[in-house]
Write a protein that holds these residues in place. Structure first.
Motif, PDB file in Angstrom:
ATOM      1  N   LEU A 215      -2.300   0.949  38.296  1.00 55.12           N
ATOM      2  CA  LEU A 215      -3.565   0.697  38.990  1.00 55.12           C
ATOM      3  C   LEU A 215      -4.321   2.000  39.136  1.00 55.12           C
ATOM      4  O   LEU A 215      -3.717   3.071  39.283  1.00 55.12           O
ATOM      5  CB  LEU A 215      -3.314   0.091  40.376  1.00 55.12           C
ATOM      6  CG  LEU A 215      -2.689  -1.300  40.438  1.00 55.12           C
ATOM      7  CD1 LEU A 215      -2.412  -1.673  41.892  1.00 55.12           C
ATOM      8  CD2 LEU A 215      -3.595  -2.338  39.792  1.00 55.12           C
TER       9      LEU A 215
ATOM     10  N   GLU B 177      -8.123   1.427  43.893  1.00 56.25           N
ATOM     11  CA  GLU B 177      -8.765   0.268  43.261  1.00 56.25           C
ATOM     12  C   GLU B 177      -8.829  -0.906  44.230  1.00 56.25           C
ATOM     13  O   GLU B 177      -7.856  -1.232  44.906  1.00 56.25           O
ATOM     14  CB  GLU B 177      -7.996  -0.151  42.016  1.00 56.25           C
ATOM     15  CG  GLU B 177      -8.642  -1.316  41.288  1.00 56.25           C
ATOM     16  CD  GLU B 177      -8.085  -1.517  39.896  1.00 56.25           C
ATOM     17  OE1 GLU B 177      -8.642  -2.336  39.162  1.00 56.25           O
ATOM     18  OE2 GLU B 177      -7.114  -0.834  39.538  1.00 56.25           O
TER      19      GLU B 177
ATOM     20  N   LEU C 169      -9.889  -4.998  44.719  1.00 55.63           N
ATOM     21  CA  LEU C 169     -10.151  -6.274  44.071  1.00 55.63           C
ATOM     22  C   LEU C 169     -10.570  -7.287  45.131  1.00 55.63           C
ATOM     23  O   LEU C 169     -10.060  -7.258  46.248  1.00 55.63           O
ATOM     24  CB  LEU C 169      -8.912  -6.783  43.332  1.00 55.63           C
ATOM     25  CG  LEU C 169      -8.403  -5.937  42.165  1.00 55.63           C
ATOM     26  CD1 LEU C 169      -7.146  -6.560  41.577  1.00 55.63           C
ATOM     27  CD2 LEU C 169      -9.469  -5.790  41.093  1.00 55.63           C
TER      28      LEU C 169
ATOM     29  N   ALA D 153       1.134  -3.679  42.436  1.00 57.22           N
ATOM     30  CA  ALA D 153       0.275  -4.394  41.483  1.00 57.22           C
ATOM     31  C   ALA D 153       0.618  -5.877  41.437  1.00 57.22           C
ATOM     32  O   ALA D 153      -0.272  -6.733  41.410  1.00 57.22           O
ATOM     33  CB  ALA D 153       0.415  -3.778  40.096  1.00 57.22           C
TER      34      ALA D 153
ATOM     35  N   LYS E  36     -12.499  -9.303  35.717  1.00 55.00           N
ATOM     36  CA  LYS E  36     -12.012  -8.047  36.279  1.00 55.00           C
ATOM     37  C   LYS E  36     -10.541  -8.166  36.652  1.00 55.00           C
ATOM     38  O   LYS E  36      -9.751  -7.245  36.412  1.00 55.00           O
ATOM     39  CB  LYS E  36     -12.836  -7.662  37.503  1.00 55.00           C
ATOM     40  CG  LYS E  36     -12.430  -6.329  38.100  1.00 55.00           C
ATOM     41  CD  LYS E  36     -13.306  -5.938  39.269  1.00 55.00           C
ATOM     42  CE  LYS E  36     -12.881  -4.576  39.841  1.00 55.00           C
ATOM     43  NZ  LYS E  36     -13.723  -4.170  40.991  1.00 55.00           N
ATOM     44  N   HIS E  37     -10.142  -9.308  37.236  1.00 55.22           N
ATOM     45  CA  HIS E  37      -8.732  -9.530  37.558  1.00 55.22           C
ATOM     46  C   HIS E  37      -7.883  -9.558  36.291  1.00 55.22           C
ATOM     47  O   HIS E  37      -6.781  -8.995  36.255  1.00 55.22           O
ATOM     48  CB  HIS E  37      -8.572 -10.849  38.319  1.00 55.22           C
ATOM     49  CG  HIS E  37      -9.361 -10.909  39.587  1.00 55.22           C
ATOM     50  ND1 HIS E  37      -9.990 -12.054  40.011  1.00 55.22           N
ATOM     51  CD2 HIS E  37      -9.648  -9.957  40.512  1.00 55.22           C
ATOM     52  CE1 HIS E  37     -10.604 -11.825  41.148  1.00 55.22           C
ATOM     53  NE2 HIS E  37     -10.420 -10.558  41.475  1.00 55.22           N
TER      54      HIS E  37
ATOM     55  N   THR F  59      -7.455  -6.014  34.952  1.00 57.13           N
ATOM     56  CA  THR F  59      -6.477  -5.252  35.734  1.00 57.13           C
ATOM     57  C   THR F  59      -5.056  -5.668  35.389  1.00 57.13           C
ATOM     58  O   THR F  59      -4.142  -4.834  35.306  1.00 57.13           O
ATOM     59  CB  THR F  59      -6.741  -5.455  37.231  1.00 57.13           C
ATOM     60  OG1 THR F  59      -8.105  -5.104  37.535  1.00 57.13           O
ATOM     61  CG2 THR F  59      -5.808  -4.590  38.066  1.00 57.13           C
TER      62      THR F  59
ATOM     63  N   LYS G 199      -4.010  -4.149  32.186  1.00 60.93           N
ATOM     64  CA  LYS G 199      -3.727  -2.722  32.342  1.00 60.93           C
ATOM     65  C   LYS G 199      -2.301  -2.521  32.862  1.00 60.93           C
ATOM     66  O   LYS G 199      -1.607  -1.583  32.445  1.00 60.93           O
ATOM     67  CB  LYS G 199      -4.730  -2.095  33.300  1.00 60.93           C
ATOM     68  CG  LYS G 199      -4.533  -0.597  33.464  1.00 60.93           C
ATOM     69  CD  LYS G 199      -5.541   0.014  34.405  1.00 60.93           C
ATOM     70  CE  LYS G 199      -5.284   1.516  34.551  1.00 60.93           C
ATOM     71  NZ  LYS G 199      -6.238   2.146  35.504  1.00 60.93           N
TER      72      LYS G 199
END
Length: 353
Positions: free
Chosen positions: A233, A237, A239, A273, A287-288, A291, A294
């Protein structure tokens, strides 16, 4: 009050108006209600809405008591009310508590009947000359611990697999001999694999990892050739449920995030995470999803990570804890995390909102 005149209504709902033609119910979906018939209330008088009775009457100058209509407008059965309630069923702590509930007694009888039908176990009476030894762990249902003068013996049982260890080789050999004499068992030697966990044992260290599970997860998601990143992360960050981006594939997201909890059995570095991304299983956005990918790229670059328990370390209880102090943008709740070790590898960790 003339025909077609607008009346100010406080709140939303249905309004009962008295007219020359009798009583009539008007639906109001906004703050105004249109009366089409001529009302008995003169237009020159000020009107008010009595919410209990939903009736429009002229406002009186005196402050005396007024009549309210307390007739319920809608009834709802208790069955429907209970259906929307979140009922909590507490598991009995012992047989005495379970025997007081008919539903638990019925469930226990059904379980015993199924065991006898499938010949899963052979039920025998407890010897009267042998006391019941309380060795079951209160926090782990499959863990058994027994302390002797010569040392300690720890046994973990999962269906037909048994893992045992202890502080004395003589205790472990005695336990293995008794179990093999009582049941049909095979000695598989030192532990190497167990429920997706991989174990590497040396003279001075025991290393736990899930490299095979992580690699299989990446291959299943077709990310085995993805470019690795250094962190799961980004720093600080945030969310949220509504971030302005487009909606994403919910089934794929659940498949990816649903694989993280088991991986945290040896990977406490992705605990935060996994806890964070699990909050957005519904109405997720791109966006979720980004992430989550990632995090998978971070796993790709850290397949060899695990937990090492080294021999000879000082037995010192060390704990770490932290909180982001109202870090959630949706409800302003905090996320707290902790990790504990005995001077070597961690043995307990969590990330809780």
């Amino acid at each position: 009050m003339g025909t077609g005149q607008l009346i100010e209504v406080i709140g939303k709902g249905n309004l009962v108006v008295e007219t020359k033609m009798g009583k009539r119910e008007e639906g109001s979906s906004s703050d105004r209600c249109n009366v089409n018939d001529e009302s008995l209330i003169p237009a020159s008088e000020t009107c008010e809405l009595i919410e209990n009775g939903s009736r429009l009457v002229p406002m009186q100058n005196n402050t005396g008591p007024q009549d309210y209509d307390h007739t319920p407008l809608k009834f709802k059965s208790l069955t429907k009310v209970y259906a929307k309630c979140n009922l909590c069923i507490v598991k009995p702590e012992n047989f005495e508590e379970a025997a007081k509930d008919e539903s638990w007694k019925k469930a226990m009888k059904a379980k015993i009947a199924m065991i006898e039908k499938n010949c899963t176990w052979e039920l025998v009476d407890r010897p009267f000359d042998k006391p019941v030894v309380g060795v079951k762990s209160p926090s782990e249902a499959t863990l058994y611990i027994k302390a002797f003068e010569a040392g300690i013996l720890i046994v973990s049982l999962y269906i037909d697999d048994i893992i045992y260890t202890g502080s004395s080789s003589a205790l472990m050999d005695e336990f293995k001999a008794k179990m093999m004499g009582k049941y049909e068992m095979s000695d598989l030697g030192l532990l190497h694999h167990f429920l997706g966990l991989e174990v590497i044992q040396t003279e001075g260290c025991i290393f736990l990892h899930q490299k095979k599970y992580a690699r299989t997860l990446l291959e299943k998601l077709r990310l085995n050739d993805c470019k690795p990143v250094a962190t799961a992360l980004a720093a600080n960050e945030k969310l949220s449920k509504i971030d302005g981006s487009e909606m994403a594939d919910e089934s794929l997201y659940k498949q990816m995030v649903g694989s993280f909890p088991y991986l945290t059995a040896t990977r406490l570095d992705i605990m935060l995470a996994a806890s964070l991304l699990a909050r957005f299983m519904h109405n997720l956005t791109r966006k979720h999803m980004g992430t989550t990918k990632k995090v998978l790229r971070y796993i790709q670059g850290s397949l060899d990570y695990g937990i090492a328990y080294e021999k000879g370390k000082d037995v010192v209880l060390i704990g770490y804890c932290d909180s982001d102090w109202a870090g959630s943008e949706d409800d302003m709740k905090s996320t707290s995390g902790y990790a504990f070790s005995f001077g070597s590898g961690a043995f307990s960790w969590a990330s809780i909102k």
